[in-house]
Write a protein that holds these residues in place. Structure first.
Motif, PDB file in Angstrom:
ATOM      1  N   HIS A   7       0.837  -1.183   0.221  1.00 38.34           N
ATOM      2  CA  HIS A   7       0.002  -0.173  -0.119  1.00 38.34           C
ATOM      3  C   HIS A   7       0.802   1.244   0.062  1.00 38.34           C
ATOM      4  O   HIS A   7       0.526   2.231  -0.480  1.00 38.34           O
ATOM      5  N   MET A   8       2.114   0.978   0.452  1.00 41.17           N
ATOM      6  CA  MET A   8       2.930   2.331   0.464  1.00 41.17           C
ATOM      7  C   MET A   8       3.347   2.671  -0.867  1.00 41.17           C
ATOM      8  O   MET A   8       3.822   3.869  -1.103  1.00 41.17           O
ATOM      9  N   GLY A   9       3.318   1.922  -2.091  1.00 34.96           N
ATOM     10  CA  GLY A   9       3.860   2.231  -3.202  1.00 34.96           C
ATOM     11  C   GLY A   9       3.236   3.414  -3.880  1.00 34.96           C
ATOM     12  O   GLY A   9       3.612   4.540  -4.267  1.00 34.96           O
ATOM     13  N   PRO A  10       1.805   3.228  -3.888  1.00 36.10           N
ATOM     14  CA  PRO A  10       0.993   4.500  -4.255  1.00 36.10           C
ATOM     15  C   PRO A  10       1.183   5.745  -3.332  1.00 36.10           C
ATOM     16  O   PRO A  10       1.046   6.839  -3.969  1.00 36.10           O
ATOM     17  N   GLY A  11       1.363   5.392  -2.135  1.00 36.94           N
ATOM     18  CA  GLY A  11       1.744   6.751  -1.175  1.00 36.94           C
ATOM     19  C   GLY A  11       2.979   7.477  -1.479  1.00 36.94           C
ATOM     20  O   GLY A  11       2.926   8.563  -1.675  1.00 36.94           O
ATOM     21  N   GLY A 104      -5.121   7.688   2.267  1.00 39.63           N
ATOM     22  CA  GLY A 104      -4.684   6.256   2.708  1.00 39.63           C
ATOM     23  C   GLY A 104      -5.838   5.238   2.875  1.00 39.63           C
ATOM     24  O   GLY A 104      -5.823   4.147   2.440  1.00 39.63           O
ATOM     25  N   THR A 105      -6.824   5.553   3.660  1.00 43.45           N
ATOM     26  CA  THR A 105      -7.999   4.676   3.796  1.00 43.45           C
ATOM     27  C   THR A 105      -8.822   4.406   2.599  1.00 43.45           C
ATOM     28  O   THR A 105      -8.850   3.177   2.345  1.00 43.45           O
ATOM     29  N   TYR A 106      -8.890   5.362   1.819  1.00 46.99           N
ATOM     30  CA  TYR A 106     -10.006   5.033   0.771  1.00 46.99           C
ATOM     31  C   TYR A 106      -9.131   4.110  -0.393  1.00 46.99           C
ATOM     32  O   TYR A 106      -9.708   3.165  -1.075  1.00 46.99           O
ATOM     33  N   SER A 107      -7.637   4.429  -0.634  1.00 45.58           N
ATOM     34  CA  SER A 107      -6.920   3.721  -1.520  1.00 45.58           C
ATOM     35  C   SER A 107      -6.815   2.307  -0.792  1.00 45.58           C
ATOM     36  O   SER A 107      -6.801   1.449  -1.796  1.00 45.58           O
ATOM     37  N   HIS A 108      -6.704   2.190   0.351  1.00 44.96           N
ATOM     38  CA  HIS A 108      -6.482   0.982   0.957  1.00 44.96           C
ATOM     39  C   HIS A 108      -7.658  -0.244   0.347  1.00 44.96           C
ATOM     40  O   HIS A 108      -7.580  -1.244   0.218  1.00 44.96           O
ATOM     41  N   VAL A 109      -8.928   0.471   0.688  1.00 46.00           N
ATOM     42  CA  VAL A 109     -10.430  -0.336   0.110  1.00 46.00           C
ATOM     43  C   VAL A 109     -10.303  -0.694  -1.087  1.00 46.00           C
ATOM     44  O   VAL A 109     -10.345  -1.567  -1.554  1.00 46.00           O
ATOM     45  N   ILE A 135      -7.990  -6.315 -12.310  1.00 41.40           N
ATOM     46  CA  ILE A 135      -6.566  -6.536 -12.816  1.00 41.40           C
ATOM     47  C   ILE A 135      -6.193  -7.878 -12.003  1.00 41.40           C
ATOM     48  O   ILE A 135      -6.802  -7.827 -10.765  1.00 41.40           O
ATOM     49  N   THR A 136      -5.374  -8.712 -12.573  1.00 41.79           N
ATOM     50  CA  THR A 136      -4.663 -10.005 -11.506  1.00 41.79           C
ATOM     51  C   THR A 136      -4.145  -9.483 -10.328  1.00 41.79           C
ATOM     52  O   THR A 136      -3.462  -8.166 -10.457  1.00 41.79           O
ATOM     53  N   VAL A 137      -3.876 -10.221  -9.247  1.00 40.65           N
ATOM     54  CA  VAL A 137      -3.115  -9.885  -8.275  1.00 40.65           C
ATOM     55  C   VAL A 137      -1.554  -9.972  -8.596  1.00 40.65           C
ATOM     56  O   VAL A 137      -1.072  -8.855  -7.896  1.00 40.65           O
ATOM     57  N   SER A 138      -1.428 -10.537  -9.512  1.00 39.60           N
ATOM     58  CA  SER A 138       0.150 -10.176 -10.007  1.00 39.60           C
ATOM     59  C   SER A 138       0.186  -8.743 -10.525  1.00 39.60           C
ATOM     60  O   SER A 138       1.223  -7.943 -10.034  1.00 39.60           O
ATOM     61  N   GLU A 139      -0.541  -8.428 -11.185  1.00 38.41           N
ATOM     62  CA  GLU A 139      -0.376  -6.865 -11.710  1.00 38.41           C
ATOM     63  C   GLU A 139      -0.755  -5.882 -10.741  1.00 38.41           C
ATOM     64  O   GLU A 139      -0.083  -5.129 -10.785  1.00 38.41           O
ATOM     65  N   LEU A 140      -1.632  -6.194  -9.687  1.00 38.17           N
ATOM     66  CA  LEU A 140      -1.766  -5.223  -8.758  1.00 38.17           C
ATOM     67  C   LEU A 140      -0.510  -5.107  -7.902  1.00 38.17           C
ATOM     68  O   LEU A 140      -0.138  -4.098  -7.559  1.00 38.17           O
ATOM     69  N   HIS A 141       0.256  -6.248  -7.441  1.00 37.54           N
ATOM     70  CA  HIS A 141       1.323  -5.935  -6.765  1.00 37.54           C
ATOM     71  C   HIS A 141       2.410  -5.339  -7.731  1.00 37.54           C
ATOM     72  O   HIS A 141       3.217  -4.704  -6.994  1.00 37.54           O
ATOM     73  N   GLN A 142       2.519  -5.728  -9.028  1.00 33.11           N
ATOM     74  CA  GLN A 142       3.586  -5.027  -9.668  1.00 33.11           C
ATOM     75  C   GLN A 142       3.227  -3.469  -9.789  1.00 33.11           C
ATOM     76  O   GLN A 142       4.041  -2.677  -9.625  1.00 33.11           O
ATOM     77  N   CYS A 144       1.576  -1.683  -7.519  1.00 29.94           N
ATOM     78  CA  CYS A 144       2.060  -1.043  -6.303  1.00 29.94           C
ATOM     79  C   CYS A 144       3.551  -0.929  -6.063  1.00 29.94           C
ATOM     80  O   CYS A 144       4.043   0.149  -5.463  1.00 29.94           O
ATOM     81  N   LEU A 145       4.142  -2.068  -6.469  1.00 32.94           N
ATOM     82  CA  LEU A 145       5.903  -1.983  -6.154  1.00 32.94           C
ATOM     83  C   LEU A 145       6.222  -0.965  -7.219  1.00 32.94           C
ATOM     84  O   LEU A 145       7.143  -0.208  -6.780  1.00 32.94           O
TER      85      LEU A 145
END
Length: 147
Positions: A7-11, A104-109, A135-142, A144-145
């Motif tokens: 979650h900190m990546g977008p932050g 932070g809270t809304y992006s988290h949801v 999107i796929t979980v892998s794409e989401l992780h990418q 955020c990273l």
């Protein structure tokens, strides 16, 4: 996965864009506040993993809590880590604290809704999760990273 660093990546991206108009510390605190309820469920084995705290209404309420507590905790943290001096503290404005916590809270949801099938982000108005699988979980992780 409570307290996920993803979650900190977008932050970090938002901090780079908004700079002094955004507090990464308050944003990070909001991520922790959001995941206290799921952590308690994991520890106790009782309750809904992504319950009310992971709805947009819950995120709004927790955003207020994170803004108020995060403003003071972040100001203290800046003194403790040596960025600010006790006799010359860095003050985080209420507007910055509030916007950082709410982002932070809304992006988290939003991010969690993409990957967790048990989420109901629009509850109590709807039990649907239109973001699931966007999107796929892998794409989401990418995403955020990389951010």
């Amino acid at each position: 996965m409570p307290f996920t660093p993803f979650h900190m990546g977008p932050g970090l991206l938002i901090k780079a864009v908004l700079q002094g108009s955004f507090s990464l510390m308050v944003f990070g605190w909001a991520q922790i506040v959001m995941d206290i309820q799921p952590l308690l469920v994991l520890i106790s084995g009782e309750g809904h993993l992504h319950g009310f705290s992971h709805t947009y209404i819950g995120a709004g309420l927790l955003g207020v809590l994170a803004a108020v507590s995060g403003k003071y905790l972040s100001e203290l943290g800046l003194v403790i880590i040596g960025i600010a001096k006790k006799d010359n503290p860095i003050k985080i404005s209420w507007a910055v604290a509030a916007s950082s916590a709410m982002i932070g809270t809304y992006s988290h949801v939003m991010l969690d809704a993409i990957m967790h099938s048990d989420m109901q982000p629009y509850y109590p108005f709807s039990e649907d999760n239109a973001l699931l699988g966007l999107i796929t979980v892998s794409e989401l992780h990418q995403l955020c990273l990389y951010t």
